[in-house]
Design an enzyme around this catalytic site. Structure first.
Site, PDB file in Angstrom:
ATOM      1  CG  ASP A   1      -4.336  -6.134   0.289  1.00 51.70           C
ATOM      2  OD1 ASP A   1      -4.584  -5.694   1.553  1.00 51.70           O
ATOM      3  OD2 ASP A   1      -4.822  -5.396  -0.558  1.00 51.70           O
TER       4      ASP A   1
ATOM      5  CG  ASP B   1      -2.181  -0.741   0.976  1.00 52.62           C
ATOM      6  OD1 ASP B   1      -2.761  -0.803  -0.112  1.00 52.62           O
ATOM      7  OD2 ASP B   1      -2.860  -1.340   2.100  1.00 52.62           O
TER       8      ASP B   1
ATOM      9  CD  GLU C   1      -4.417   2.378  -3.078  1.00 52.25           C
ATOM     10  OE1 GLU C   1      -5.616   2.741  -2.509  1.00 52.25           O
ATOM     11  OE2 GLU C   1      -4.101   1.506  -3.327  1.00 52.25           O
ATOM     12  CG  ASP C   2      -2.660   3.992   1.493  1.00 53.94           C
ATOM     13  OD1 ASP C   2      -3.369   4.347   0.714  1.00 53.94           O
ATOM     14  OD2 ASP C   2      -2.908   3.016   2.311  1.00 53.94           O
TER      15      ASP C   2
END
Length: 200
Positions: free
Chosen positions: A125, A60, A63-64
């Site tokens: 995930d 992630d 994306e984050d």
């Protein structure tokens, strides 16, 4: 025989913790790193190698936590294979993000044709996320869906679509376990639709 993790995994763990330190799991006070550790554990339990375990810790991050700049840092620190897996698991790179449904459909298309490694990390995930959804749904009921941009119908559609996309590329024990958890969420949702309490 599984190959032991090296200091690359240690460095990825520290990097992931630094990137996600301020994040919490959706709708809770659980540190986000708990999710990253769980996904890495599932990947390793299902035969993942070190690159796949590192990618699980960082799945992630793009994306984050920084988009392309973070992608470039992952490549510098951990190499092209890890970066490619993380890219495949990334929902969106842009700010603001594209609309929810278009993002999810694009992700599903990539998932259906992705590498074995990308599917492994993605399935791990989604399995950990689905387990969390199932547990929270049992505890809080329908208000759970307010946490998700897709709300009830969109979230149920997405998890079933993920299972279908992964299954088309080949059944594995991990995909089978994800399907069992998603099916239980659907069963509870159906029980609630019928007016039951949704507890088996």
């Amino acid at each position: 025989m599984p190959v032991p993790m090296t200091d690359r995994f240690d460095r990825a763990l520290v990097f992931a913790s630094e990137l996600h330190r301020q994040q919490r799991r959706r709708g809770s006070e659980v540190p986000y790193v708990a999710h990253l550790l769980a996904v890495a554990a599932i990947v390793m339990e299902h035969g993942g190698d070190e690159d796949e375990a590192v990618a699980a810790l960082l799945h992630d991050a793009i994306e984050d936590q920084g988009g392309r700049e973070t992608r470039d840092e992952i490549r510098r620190r951990f190499g092209e294979r890890v970066t490619t897996i993380v890219e495949a698991c990334t929902d969106s790179w842009t700010v603001p993000k594209p609309p929810w449904e278009s993002r999810k459909r694009a992700y599903l298309e990539r998932l259906a044709t992705g590498s074995v490694s990308a599917r492994l990390v993605s399935a791990a995930d989604k399995l950990h996320n689905a387990r969390s959804v199932l547990g929270d749904y049992r505890n809080v009921g329908e208000q759970l869906w307010q946490r998700f941009e897709g709300r009830r119908e969109g979230t149920l559609w997405y998890y079933r679509s993920v299972v279908d996309a992964l299954a088309r590329s080949g059944r594995t024990p991990l995909v089978d376990e994800l399907e069992r958890v998603v099916s239980e969420i659907e069963r509870l949702a159906g029980a609630r639709d019928r007016g039951g309490e949704g507890r088996g």
